[in-house]
Design an enzyme around this catalytic site. Sequence first.
Site, mmCIF file in Angstrom:
data_model
loop_
_atom_site.group_PDB
_atom_site.id
_atom_site.type_symbol
_atom_site.label_atom_id
_atom_site.label_comp_id
_atom_site.label_asym_id
_atom_site.label_seq_id
_atom_site.Cartn_x
_atom_site.Cartn_y
_atom_site.Cartn_z
ATOM 1 N N GLY A 11 0.840 -1.199 0.000
ATOM 2 C CA GLY A 11 0.000 0.000 0.000
ATOM 3 C C GLY A 11 0.868 1.238 0.000
ATOM 4 O O GLY A 11 1.975 1.234 -0.537
ATOM 5 N N CYS A 12 0.397 2.275 0.609
ATOM 6 C CA CYS A 12 1.130 3.546 0.655
ATOM 7 C C CYS A 12 2.501 3.327 1.277
ATOM 8 O O CYS A 12 2.616 2.770 2.372
ATOM 9 C CB CYS A 12 0.343 4.566 1.471
ATOM 10 S SG CYS A 12 1.242 6.101 1.735
ATOM 11 N N PHE A 13 3.539 3.797 0.597
ATOM 12 C CA PHE A 13 4.887 3.565 1.117
ATOM 13 C C PHE A 13 5.158 4.306 2.409
ATOM 14 O O PHE A 13 6.018 3.902 3.188
ATOM 15 C CB PHE A 13 5.981 3.820 0.081
ATOM 16 C CG PHE A 13 5.900 5.062 -0.758
ATOM 17 C CD1 PHE A 13 5.426 6.265 -0.295
ATOM 18 C CD2 PHE A 13 6.358 5.005 -2.061
ATOM 19 C CE1 PHE A 13 5.388 7.396 -1.096
ATOM 20 C CE2 PHE A 13 6.337 6.128 -2.882
ATOM 21 C CZ PHE A 13 5.847 7.328 -2.391
ATOM 22 N N TRP A 14 4.428 5.371 2.701
ATOM 23 C CA TRP A 14 4.628 6.052 3.986
ATOM 24 C C TRP A 14 4.382 5.095 5.146
ATOM 25 O O TRP A 14 5.104 5.114 6.143
ATOM 26 C CB TRP A 14 3.683 7.236 4.140
ATOM 27 C CG TRP A 14 3.867 8.369 3.204
ATOM 28 C CD1 TRP A 14 4.904 8.598 2.336
ATOM 29 C CD2 TRP A 14 2.968 9.467 3.044
ATOM 30 N NE1 TRP A 14 4.696 9.770 1.651
ATOM 31 C CE2 TRP A 14 3.516 10.326 2.058
ATOM 32 C CE3 TRP A 14 1.762 9.811 3.622
ATOM 33 C CZ2 TRP A 14 2.892 11.503 1.654
ATOM 34 C CZ3 TRP A 14 1.139 10.979 3.229
ATOM 35 C CH2 TRP A 14 1.699 11.817 2.252
ATOM 36 N N CYS A 15 3.344 4.277 5.013
ATOM 37 C CA CYS A 15 2.970 3.349 6.088
ATOM 38 C C CYS A 15 3.976 2.218 6.227
ATOM 39 O O CYS A 15 4.404 1.884 7.336
ATOM 40 C CB CYS A 15 1.586 2.768 5.827
ATOM 41 S SG CYS A 15 0.288 4.001 5.732
#
Length: 181
Positions: A11-15
């Site tokens: 999913g979102c790479f920030w997470c």
Amino acid sequence: MTTETLVLAGGCFWCTEAVFEQVRGVLDVESGYSNGQAEQPTYEEVCTGATGCAEVVKLTYDPSVIGVRELLAIFFATHDPTSPNRQGADIGTQYRSGIYWTTPEQAEMAHSVIAQLEAEGTFGAPIVTEVEPLRHYWPAETYHQDFFARHPYHGYCLAVAAPKVAKLRRTFADWLKPGID
């Protein structure tokens, strides 16, 4: 010291980056784009879904400290591997679940872990995580790197990344870097 590289799409790479930055034995985590058709894509291009690239994190780790099995246990516990091209409200091929291996041993372990999770019925739905060799990787723009660490009170970080980090801390406390509680 010998290091290895494994690239994960959750999913979102920030997470995903926020989770693995806290894991003992992980020496470096870099957000980027991988396994699509575009050469050196930008965030804006990847967001269209037209590049085929996934948002990923490139992990550089010390295999004498943490193994692929442990990295994958953390990976599967901190994202939904059963929803194709989706993580929560984030929808598109760039948010798919993927393991992009750099050694045959990583590929074997990924298939083994998935088979075990499926046999145990861990998720109650089939795992759709793709397991492929790392074909290419490009780092994301500088403003995406260490995003959670730099912006912990950003709305998305509070709503999506922080719960994943909290789950890591609860479930994998033995794998946290020293000084993280």
